[in-house]
Motif scaffolding. Structure first.
Motif, PDB file in Angstrom:
ATOM      1  N   MET A 190       0.833  -1.190   0.000  1.00 31.57           N
ATOM      2  CA  MET A 190       0.000   0.000   0.000  1.00 31.57           C
ATOM      3  C   MET A 190       0.880   1.257   0.000  1.00 31.57           C
ATOM      4  O   MET A 190       0.644   2.173  -0.777  1.00 31.57           O
ATOM      5  CB  MET A 190      -0.910  -0.020   1.241  1.00 31.57           C
ATOM      6  CG  MET A 190      -1.931   1.076   1.236  1.00 31.57           C
ATOM      7  SD  MET A 190      -3.217   0.966  -0.021  1.00 31.57           S
ATOM      8  CE  MET A 190      -3.970  -0.580   0.356  1.00 31.57           C
ATOM      9  N   LYS A 191       1.887   1.257   0.858  1.00 35.05           N
ATOM     10  CA  LYS A 191       2.776   2.414   0.962  1.00 35.05           C
ATOM     11  C   LYS A 191       3.517   2.653  -0.355  1.00 35.05           C
ATOM     12  O   LYS A 191       3.672   3.806  -0.776  1.00 35.05           O
ATOM     13  CB  LYS A 191       3.756   2.202   2.123  1.00 35.05           C
ATOM     14  CG  LYS A 191       4.487   3.436   2.539  1.00 35.05           C
ATOM     15  CD  LYS A 191       5.198   3.269   3.874  1.00 35.05           C
ATOM     16  CE  LYS A 191       6.262   2.221   3.814  1.00 35.05           C
ATOM     17  NZ  LYS A 191       7.122   2.228   5.002  1.00 35.05           N
ATOM     18  N   ASP A 192       3.922   1.576  -1.012  1.00 34.18           N
ATOM     19  CA  ASP A 192       4.624   1.718  -2.300  1.00 34.18           C
ATOM     20  C   ASP A 192       3.713   2.325  -3.359  1.00 34.18           C
ATOM     21  O   ASP A 192       4.144   3.150  -4.165  1.00 34.18           O
ATOM     22  CB  ASP A 192       5.144   0.358  -2.790  1.00 34.18           C
ATOM     23  CG  ASP A 192       6.294  -0.164  -1.948  1.00 34.18           C
ATOM     24  OD1 ASP A 192       6.975   0.655  -1.291  1.00 34.18           O
ATOM     25  OD2 ASP A 192       6.509  -1.387  -1.940  1.00 34.18           O
ATOM     26  N   GLN A 193       2.448   1.944  -3.347  1.00 33.64           N
ATOM     27  CA  GLN A 193       1.497   2.496  -4.311  1.00 33.64           C
ATOM     28  C   GLN A 193       1.241   3.976  -4.030  1.00 33.64           C
ATOM     29  O   GLN A 193       1.140   4.777  -4.959  1.00 33.64           O
ATOM     30  CB  GLN A 193       0.193   1.703  -4.274  1.00 33.64           C
ATOM     31  CG  GLN A 193       0.352   0.294  -4.819  1.00 33.64           C
ATOM     32  CD  GLN A 193      -0.892  -0.541  -4.597  1.00 33.64           C
ATOM     33  OE1 GLN A 193      -1.443  -0.577  -3.500  1.00 33.64           O
ATOM     34  NE2 GLN A 193      -1.332  -1.218  -5.650  1.00 33.64           N
ATOM     35  N   GLN A 240      -6.726   8.601  -3.791  1.00 32.19           N
ATOM     36  CA  GLN A 240      -7.637   7.462  -3.741  1.00 32.19           C
ATOM     37  C   GLN A 240      -6.878   6.218  -4.171  1.00 32.19           C
ATOM     38  O   GLN A 240      -6.196   6.221  -5.193  1.00 32.19           O
ATOM     39  CB  GLN A 240      -8.830   7.685  -4.685  1.00 32.19           C
ATOM     40  CG  GLN A 240      -9.712   8.843  -4.300  1.00 32.19           C
ATOM     41  CD  GLN A 240     -10.445   8.615  -2.991  1.00 32.19           C
ATOM     42  OE1 GLN A 240     -10.882   7.510  -2.678  1.00 32.19           O
ATOM     43  NE2 GLN A 240     -10.572   9.680  -2.212  1.00 32.19           N
ATOM     44  N   LEU A 241      -7.008   5.177  -3.358  1.00 36.74           N
ATOM     45  CA  LEU A 241      -6.324   3.924  -3.675  1.00 36.74           C
ATOM     46  C   LEU A 241      -7.147   2.771  -3.112  1.00 36.74           C
ATOM     47  O   LEU A 241      -7.450   2.748  -1.912  1.00 36.74           O
ATOM     48  CB  LEU A 241      -4.911   3.923  -3.066  1.00 36.74           C
ATOM     49  CG  LEU A 241      -4.023   2.738  -3.373  1.00 36.74           C
ATOM     50  CD1 LEU A 241      -3.749   2.623  -4.868  1.00 36.74           C
ATOM     51  CD2 LEU A 241      -2.711   2.857  -2.626  1.00 36.74           C
ATOM     52  N   ALA A 242      -7.511   1.843  -3.976  1.00 36.13           N
ATOM     53  CA  ALA A 242      -8.268   0.647  -3.588  1.00 36.13           C
ATOM     54  C   ALA A 242      -9.519   1.004  -2.792  1.00 36.13           C
ATOM     55  O   ALA A 242      -9.829   0.370  -1.785  1.00 36.13           O
ATOM     56  CB  ALA A 242      -7.371  -0.308  -2.804  1.00 36.13           C
ATOM     57  N   GLY A 243     -10.211   2.050  -3.231  1.00 34.93           N
ATOM     58  CA  GLY A 243     -11.459   2.435  -2.581  1.00 34.93           C
ATOM     59  C   GLY A 243     -11.297   3.167  -1.259  1.00 34.93           C
ATOM     60  O   GLY A 243     -12.272   3.446  -0.586  1.00 34.93           O
TER      61      GLY A 243
END
Length: 147
Positions: free
Chosen positions: A1-4, A106-109
């Motif tokens: 998640m942090k990398d994204q 916004q990431l993965a909702g």
């Protein structure tokens, strides 16, 4: 998640650099294309306005490049027990990626806020551990996780 989140911030800052570079080139072209007319003062005013545009865009570009430098230092920050730059901090009132001021992502909702360590909420988060809480803008924040 942090990398994204890191990649989203990097894309954000790359876009700001491209926009500032393009605006700077356009302002320089406009200044170069300005030819002296019989108006005299009008020409000088136009040149001054063009120079102000150039200076403003140079500053925007420098700021964006400085933010990119900061972001690049955060590429591989290890998990810690206390929040610091490069960490993702999950609270009961929001998720904060301490990196650069890139705003809402916004990431993965889910909604995340990319914030600077120098921002008011960033200053409150730095040094806090999981389970700690603090008050900010009339809300109590409980730190649930730090990655």
């Amino acid at each position: 998640m942090k990398d994204q989140l890191y990649q989203l911030c990097l894309a954000f800052i790359e876009k700001r650099i491209a926009t500032a570079t393009e605006a700077l080139q356009q302002a320089q072209e406009a200044s170069n294309d300005d030819t002296k007319s019989s108006a005299g003062d009008k020409f000088e005013t136009g040149r001054e306005m063009a120079q102000q545009d150039i200076n403003r865009n140079k500053q925007l570009l420098a700021d964006a490049q400085q933010q990119k430098s900061v972001l690049l230092t955060l590429a591989d920050v290890a998990e810690t027990t206390k929040a610091r730059s490069g960490n993702l901090v999950i609270t009961n009132n929001g998720n904060f990626y301490i990196s650069i001021s890139a705003g809402q992502l916004q990431l993965a909702g889910q909604t995340y806020f990319a914030i600077s360590a120098a921002s008011p909420i960033g200053k409150m988060l730095i040094g806090k551990a999981t389970g700690e809480q603090f008050d900010f803008n009339g809300k109590t924040y409980l730190i649930k996780d730090i990655t």
